[in-house]
Design an enzyme around this catalytic site. Structure first.
Site, PDB file in Angstrom:
ATOM      1  N   SER A 129       0.817  -1.221   0.000  1.00  0.00           N
ATOM      2  CA  SER A 129       0.000   0.000   0.000  1.00  0.00           C
ATOM      3  C   SER A 129       0.847   1.266   0.000  1.00  0.00           C
ATOM      4  O   SER A 129       1.725   1.435   0.860  1.00  0.00           O
ATOM      5  CB  SER A 129      -0.889  -0.028   1.251  1.00  0.00           C
ATOM      6  OG  SER A 129      -1.276   1.284   1.613  1.00  0.00           O
ATOM      7  N   GLY A 130       0.559   2.170  -0.914  1.00  0.00           N
ATOM      8  CA  GLY A 130       1.263   3.450  -0.939  1.00  0.00           C
ATOM      9  C   GLY A 130       1.031   4.250   0.330  1.00  0.00           C
ATOM     10  O   GLY A 130       1.968   4.809   0.908  1.00  0.00           O
TER      11      GLY A 130
ATOM     12  N   ARG B 129      -6.069   1.548 -12.382  1.00  0.00           N
ATOM     13  CA  ARG B 129      -6.972   2.020 -11.317  1.00  0.00           C
ATOM     14  C   ARG B 129      -7.663   3.308 -11.746  1.00  0.00           C
ATOM     15  O   ARG B 129      -6.988   4.281 -12.117  1.00  0.00           O
ATOM     16  CB  ARG B 129      -6.158   2.234 -10.043  1.00  0.00           C
ATOM     17  CG  ARG B 129      -6.863   3.038  -8.979  1.00  0.00           C
ATOM     18  CD  ARG B 129      -6.107   2.942  -7.696  1.00  0.00           C
ATOM     19  NE  ARG B 129      -6.465   3.968  -6.741  1.00  0.00           N
ATOM     20  CZ  ARG B 129      -5.943   4.046  -5.513  1.00  0.00           C
ATOM     21  NH1 ARG B 129      -5.034   3.150  -5.127  1.00  0.00           N
ATOM     22  NH2 ARG B 129      -6.305   5.001  -4.704  1.00  0.00           N
TER      23      ARG B 129
ATOM     24  N   ASP C 112       0.832  10.546   2.043  1.00  0.00           N
ATOM     25  CA  ASP C 112       0.548   9.814   0.799  1.00  0.00           C
ATOM     26  C   ASP C 112       0.310  10.817  -0.325  1.00  0.00           C
ATOM     27  O   ASP C 112      -0.801  11.003  -0.806  1.00  0.00           O
ATOM     28  CB  ASP C 112      -0.689   8.918   1.027  1.00  0.00           C
ATOM     29  CG  ASP C 112      -0.967   8.008  -0.161  1.00  0.00           C
ATOM     30  OD1 ASP C 112      -0.044   7.769  -0.960  1.00  0.00           O
ATOM     31  OD2 ASP C 112      -2.122   7.536  -0.276  1.00  0.00           O
TER      32      ASP C 112
ATOM     33  N   ASP D  10       0.930   4.182  -7.363  1.00  0.00           N
ATOM     34  CA  ASP D  10       0.347   5.526  -7.531  1.00  0.00           C
ATOM     35  C   ASP D  10       0.143   5.787  -9.039  1.00  0.00           C
ATOM     36  O   ASP D  10      -0.298   4.916  -9.759  1.00  0.00           O
ATOM     37  CB  ASP D  10       1.224   6.594  -6.860  1.00  0.00           C
ATOM     38  CG  ASP D  10       1.226   6.437  -5.329  1.00  0.00           C
ATOM     39  OD1 ASP D  10       0.241   5.885  -4.800  1.00  0.00           O
ATOM     40  OD2 ASP D  10       2.200   6.846  -4.683  1.00  0.00           O
TER      41      ASP D  10
ATOM     42  N   HIS E 102     -12.252   2.504  -7.725  1.00  0.00           N
ATOM     43  CA  HIS E 102     -12.172   2.979  -6.342  1.00  0.00           C
ATOM     44  C   HIS E 102     -13.362   3.877  -6.027  1.00  0.00           C
ATOM     45  O   HIS E 102     -13.846   4.605  -6.907  1.00  0.00           O
ATOM     46  CB  HIS E 102     -10.862   3.758  -6.151  1.00  0.00           C
ATOM     47  CG  HIS E 102     -10.375   3.772  -4.736  1.00  0.00           C
ATOM     48  ND1 HIS E 102     -10.853   2.949  -3.765  1.00  0.00           N
ATOM     49  CD2 HIS E 102      -9.422   4.532  -4.126  1.00  0.00           C
ATOM     50  CE1 HIS E 102     -10.229   3.185  -2.620  1.00  0.00           C
ATOM     51  NE2 HIS E 102      -9.351   4.148  -2.811  1.00  0.00           N
TER      52      HIS E 102
ATOM     53  N   LYS F  66       0.391  12.919  -6.606  1.00  0.00           N
ATOM     54  CA  LYS F  66      -0.970  12.489  -6.297  1.00  0.00           C
ATOM     55  C   LYS F  66      -1.393  12.932  -4.894  1.00  0.00           C
ATOM     56  O   LYS F  66      -0.557  13.396  -4.105  1.00  0.00           O
ATOM     57  CB  LYS F  66      -1.096  10.963  -6.446  1.00  0.00           C
ATOM     58  CG  LYS F  66      -0.179  10.111  -5.595  1.00  0.00           C
ATOM     59  CD  LYS F  66      -0.608   9.829  -4.168  1.00  0.00           C
ATOM     60  CE  LYS F  66      -1.949   9.208  -3.973  1.00  0.00           C
ATOM     61  NZ  LYS F  66      -2.011   7.769  -4.174  1.00  0.00           N
TER      62      LYS F  66
ATOM     63  N   ASN G 175      -3.910  11.351  -1.651  1.00  0.00           N
ATOM     64  CA  ASN G 175      -4.667  10.168  -1.244  1.00  0.00           C
ATOM     65  C   ASN G 175      -6.139  10.351  -1.611  1.00  0.00           C
ATOM     66  O   ASN G 175      -6.689  11.446  -1.491  1.00  0.00           O
ATOM     67  CB  ASN G 175      -4.505   9.929   0.271  1.00  0.00           C
ATOM     68  CG  ASN G 175      -5.258   8.686   0.715  1.00  0.00           C
ATOM     69  OD1 ASN G 175      -6.418   8.759   1.106  1.00  0.00           O
ATOM     70  ND2 ASN G 175      -4.606   7.548   0.629  1.00  0.00           N
TER      71      ASN G 175
ATOM     72  N   GLU H 125      -2.703   4.324 -11.034  1.00  0.00           N
ATOM     73  CA  GLU H 125      -3.959   5.090 -10.981  1.00  0.00           C
ATOM     74  C   GLU H 125      -3.885   6.291 -11.910  1.00  0.00           C
ATOM     75  O   GLU H 125      -2.792   6.844 -12.143  1.00  0.00           O
ATOM     76  CB  GLU H 125      -4.219   5.542  -9.540  1.00  0.00           C
ATOM     77  CG  GLU H 125      -3.201   6.539  -9.021  1.00  0.00           C
ATOM     78  CD  GLU H 125      -3.252   6.740  -7.494  1.00  0.00           C
ATOM     79  OE1 GLU H 125      -3.497   5.769  -6.762  1.00  0.00           O
ATOM     80  OE2 GLU H 125      -3.024   7.893  -7.073  1.00  0.00           O
TER      81      GLU H 125
HETATM   82  C1  SPV Z   1      -3.321   2.622  -0.719  1.00  0.00           C
HETATM   83  O1  SPV Z   1      -3.416   1.656   0.046  1.00  0.00           O
HETATM   84  O2  SPV Z   1      -2.371   3.393  -0.712  1.00  0.00           O
HETATM   85  C2  SPV Z   1      -4.409   2.916  -1.654  1.00  0.00           C
HETATM   86  C3  SPV Z   1      -5.757   2.555  -1.297  1.00  0.00           C
HETATM   87  O3  SPV Z   1      -4.160   3.523  -2.658  1.00  0.00           O
HETATM   88  S1  SPV Z   1      -6.491   3.929  -0.598  1.00  0.00           S
HETATM   89  O4  SPV Z   1      -5.652   4.501   0.403  1.00  0.00           O
HETATM   90  O5  SPV Z   1      -7.739   3.375  -0.071  1.00  0.00           O
HETATM   91  O6  SPV Z   1      -6.761   4.895  -1.659  1.00  0.00           O
HETATM   92 MG    MG Z   2      -2.346   4.422  -2.658  1.00  0.00          MG
END
Ligand code: SPV
Ligand code: MG
Length: 326
Positions: free
Chosen positions: A61-62, A172, A73, A102, A203, A135, A137, A129
């Site tokens: 996960s980012g 994404r 993020d 990302d 999403h 980007k 979040n 994405e």
């Molecule tokens: C992540 O886990 O970094 C995602 C999912 O991109 S979310 O945070 O739900 O967008």
């Molecule tokens: Mg992410």
């Protein structure tokens, strides 16, 4: 010689039989008729814990990786930091890992470089994405700017041309996050499928999964669908099976669980100036040693290290230090 059990993590390999990480991920995300689950990991220990819990694939996960590094993020962590962490996640779990790439950290050129480096680090796939660099979040702020469809399709094609089938490519779509209608998301999905994606991640930030199901009804599974039910966590997974969704990503729960536990423990230790009361509530050291397979190290020492050099059968002070690789 001691025989290791097949469940011994040191005994598993990134390549299982003749299957590469991407092939293992493909059988879960793309081709399986069963709903599959990817658990979030953000470092070596969270990956090992998810593997021990029985997950068969991971989501790097980012958000969670950035958070564990102390970054936001928002592309504050670099692509090379991401690749380093992914290497640790792959190594400690030996599971196929889908990496949150990302937007690819720039244009088509940055995206294909990232994909090449992720392949080298043993990742099984990358999710890109349609956001703009840097980007934000998906749950922070409103009306996120989306990438131009053609430009983003070029990013996807460049990745596909670079890593081919060695890395699963998940496109994404952030249309619903940005406040657009289902039709806009569907036209992006078609474009991204034409660009060579293996799966579509749709999403949503709603607390119910209604727009996810509107998407799956319109999309008709032209490519497998991946979802991230972070906000619509109350929806039962039976509804995803019914909608023929391929993969559910539990995207950040381990990081949030660790955060809650660390906050509790830190405030207790700060106020009590003692650790006696929290000791029964935290992992025992033996659990940690078991998780990271210290037994295997002891067996390897018995096999490879002359007896006089083993940690428990010599006087350390009498040995010259020769470095870790000597
Ligand atoms: C992540 O886990 O970094 C995602 C999912 O991109 S979310 O945070 O739900 O967008
Ligand atoms: Mg992410």
């Amino acid at each position: 010689m001691q025989v290791q059990s097949p469940s011994d993590p040191a005994n598993r390999r990134i390549h299982v039989g003749n299957s590469s990480p991407a092939e293992r991920m493909r059988s879960q995300v793309c081709c399986s008729s069963e709903l599959s689950f990817l658990m979030e990991a953000h470092d070596g220990i969270s990956a090992a814990i998810a593997a021990r819990a029985g997950f068969e694939g991971l989501w790097a996960s980012g958000l969670s990786i950035a958070s564990s590094l102390g970054y936001r993020d928002a592309n504050e962590a670099s692509w090379s930091q991401l690749v380093d962490v992914v290497g640790r996640i792959v190594d400690s779990s030996q599971l196929p890992v889908l990496v949150d790439g990302d937007g690819g950290f720039g244009n088509f050129n940055n995206a294909r470089l990232l994909a090449r480096k992720l392949r080298q680090s043993g990742a099984a796939g990358v999710a890109l994405e349609d956001s703009c660099f840097p980007k934000t979040n998906s749950f922070v702020g409103d009306r996120h700017p989306l990438a131009d469809i053609e430009e983003f399709s070029g990013r996807l094609r460049a990745v596909k041309d670079t890593v081919a089938d060695d890395l699963i490519l998940v496109a994404r779509i952030e249309s619903l996050i940005a406040g657009h209608e289902i039709d806009e998301a569907i036209s992006r999905a078609h474009a991204y499928a034409d660009a060579g994606s293996d799966a579509i991640l749709i999403h949503s930030r709603r607390s119910a999964a209604d727009e996810i199901f509107a998407f799956t009804r319109a999309w008709q599974n032209r490519l497998p669908v991946v979802i991230v039910p972070t906000k619509y966590y109350r929806t039962p997974v039976s509804a995803y099976r019914k909608a023929h969704i391929a993969t559910v990503i539990w995207a950040n729960q381990s990081m949030r669980a660790a955060m809650a536990a660390m906050q509790r423990v830190c405030s207790r230790i700060k106020s009590e100036e003692n650790t006696a009361s929290i000791e029964p509530t935290i992992a025992a050291l033996d659990e940690l040693f078991a998780l990271l397979n210290y037994d295997e190290l002891a067996r390897a020492e018995a096999r490879y290290l002359p007896e006089r050099r083993r940690p428990d059968c010599h006087d350390q002070s009498s040995i010259d230090f020769e470095g870790p690789l000597s």
